[in-house]
Design an enzyme around this catalytic site. Sequence first.
Site, short mmCIF file in Angstrom:
data_model
loop_
_atom_site.label_atom_id
_atom_site.label_comp_id
_atom_site.label_asym_id
_atom_site.label_seq_id
_atom_site.Cartn_x
_atom_site.Cartn_y
_atom_site.Cartn_z
N ILE A 133 0.96 -0.82 -0.16
CA ILE A 133 -0.21 0.50 -0.74
C ILE A 133 1.02 1.11 0.38
O ILE A 133 0.49 2.46 -0.27
CB ILE A 133 -0.78 -0.10 1.14
CG1 ILE A 133 0.05 -0.14 2.78
CG2 ILE A 133 -1.71 -0.94 0.95
CD1 ILE A 133 -1.33 0.01 3.51
N ASP A 134 1.75 1.21 0.20
CA ASP A 134 3.20 2.18 0.92
C ASP A 134 3.47 3.00 -0.06
O ASP A 134 4.35 3.91 -1.12
CB ASP A 134 4.01 2.03 1.51
CG ASP A 134 3.94 1.81 2.71
OD1 ASP A 134 3.00 1.96 3.18
OD2 ASP A 134 5.06 1.36 4.22
N MET A 176 -0.65 5.08 7.09
CA MET A 176 0.03 4.15 7.53
C MET A 176 1.78 4.43 5.74
O MET A 176 0.98 5.58 5.24
CB MET A 176 0.32 2.99 7.07
CG MET A 176 -0.46 2.01 7.81
SD MET A 176 -0.56 -0.06 6.90
CE MET A 176 -0.40 -0.36 9.09
N ARG A 178 6.18 4.08 6.06
CA ARG A 178 6.94 3.95 7.29
C ARG A 178 7.72 4.81 6.99
O ARG A 178 8.16 5.53 7.63
CB ARG A 178 7.03 2.63 7.29
CG ARG A 178 7.83 1.43 6.90
CD ARG A 178 8.39 -0.08 6.49
NE ARG A 178 7.23 -0.19 8.43
CZ ARG A 178 7.83 -0.08 9.13
NH1 ARG A 178 9.38 -0.09 9.71
NH2 ARG A 178 6.99 -0.58 10.24
N ARG A 273 -7.52 17.28 17.80
CA ARG A 273 -8.42 15.65 17.69
C ARG A 273 -7.52 15.02 16.98
O ARG A 273 -7.20 14.79 16.23
CB ARG A 273 -9.91 15.20 17.44
CG ARG A 273 -10.65 15.59 18.59
CD ARG A 273 -10.66 14.89 20.06
NE ARG A 273 -11.45 15.53 20.66
CZ ARG A 273 -11.23 16.34 21.76
NH1 ARG A 273 -10.85 17.10 21.49
NH2 ARG A 273 -13.11 16.29 22.78
N VAL A 280 -6.29 0.57 8.74
CA VAL A 280 -7.74 0.17 7.71
C VAL A 280 -7.33 0.60 6.22
O VAL A 280 -8.97 -0.36 5.71
CB VAL A 280 -8.90 1.14 8.40
CG1 VAL A 280 -10.04 1.65 7.84
CG2 VAL A 280 -9.90 0.84 9.89
N ARG A 282 -5.45 -1.16 4.33
CA ARG A 282 -5.08 -2.10 4.08
C ARG A 282 -5.98 -3.00 4.31
O ARG A 282 -5.70 -4.17 3.68
CB ARG A 282 -3.96 -2.83 5.01
CG ARG A 282 -2.83 -3.38 4.53
CD ARG A 282 -1.93 -2.81 5.52
NE ARG A 282 -1.54 -4.28 6.25
CZ ARG A 282 -0.38 -4.82 6.83
NH1 ARG A 282 0.84 -3.55 7.28
NH2 ARG A 282 0.11 -5.83 7.49
O1 F6P Z 1 4.90 -2.25 4.43
C1 F6P Z 1 2.97 -1.30 4.33
C2 F6P Z 1 2.60 -1.19 5.76
O2 F6P Z 1 1.64 -0.69 5.80
C3 F6P Z 1 3.49 -0.15 6.59
O3 F6P Z 1 2.92 1.28 6.39
C4 F6P Z 1 3.79 0.01 7.83
O4 F6P Z 1 4.40 0.53 8.89
C5 F6P Z 1 3.33 -1.50 7.64
O5 F6P Z 1 2.90 -2.30 6.92
C6 F6P Z 1 3.14 -2.19 9.71
O6 F6P Z 1 2.97 -3.10 9.22
P1 F6P Z 1 2.85 -4.88 10.09
O7 F6P Z 1 2.47 -3.96 11.42
O8 F6P Z 1 1.70 -5.78 9.25
O9 F6P Z 1 4.34 -4.89 9.78
#
Ligand code: F6P
Length: 350
Positions: A133-134, A176, A178, A273, A280, A282
Amino acid sequence: GLCHAGCMRLGVLTSGGDCPGLNAVIRAVVRRAERAFGAEVIGFADAWRGVLEGDYETLTVERCRGLLPRGGTILGTSRIQPYQFDDGVQRVRKTMFRLGLDGIIVIGGNGSLGAARDLCVDGVPCIGVPKTIDNDVAGTDETFGFDTAVGVATDAIDRLHTTAEAHERAMVVEVMGRDVGHIALHAGLAGGAATILIPEVPFHIDDVVAVIERRRKLGRYASIVVVAEGSMPAEGTLDMPSYETDEFGHRRLGGIGGVVAQELERRSGMECRLTTLGYVVRGGTPSSRDRVLATRFGVAAVDLAAEGRWGSMVGLAGTSVVPVPLDEVAGRIKTCDLDLYHEVAEVFFS
Ligand code: F6P
């Protein structure tokens, strides 16, 4: 089935964080393999765990019925990689030999595609299919899953606008992302955010406060601030949340949105807030665009395998699906289009 001696046999696995469209790829792989090549497809459970432990099922067109709109992955996923084990590659080779596989289609993100490249070097033929998704895989303009994630996040931002207006609040939305801010940037643009924070550009909380205060002077109290989870304050400006690292060396992110919301409220005196969208974006059914991309990738991956072009990944270049050497993908990250951020998104940061 149609398969006879000498006919192609392929493994397929889904690896790393799940994303909408994985099942659509699996379905396309099986359909193309079976119908065009009379080939048999073996699906491994939970990514490389299934290969290492010989946990698999034979996939047929019949088994894949109804998969196109379904989120998640029927195969299961994990972050386990063969290189975590001393005898990992040996065990992979053993399973492949036992099952008579010509190669494995690896549907994965940056970590998994890097491992696929290394495995090719170590004599395990792989074809890569980029998934996340990233949208941070190099060598492809887009990954499936991204469009769905942006759509869900945009829908959430639209909804937050009305409640923000009703209460005259600032709303921080953490999404999300990362290492990169593709989701934040696109959903922020599409959702009319007052400002967007992405990992590629360290932020100054004073700038965020200034935007909110400028808007308030104009009588526009409601504001949406979109924050990618990997965003970082400029050196020495704010304390970061402490992130734990999981068993795969993956930092467990989440929390920067809370820091931004808290500081914003403290410094501006305005009610603020936080909404963290997290998983969600994903989950659930892939968008039509992601279904099409996933399907094209699945078909192309089988065609590359049939041509013996191991060590390639399928990628989107403009409107075409093309082979890309895994060598050009491994170890790289596709960051945001900074022109889109500075030249377009920033026009609306006010
Ligand atoms: O790599 C995709 C991603 O959605 C990141 O943006 C996120 O940090 C990570 O997966 C978290 O995934 P998990 O908790 O499954 O390792």
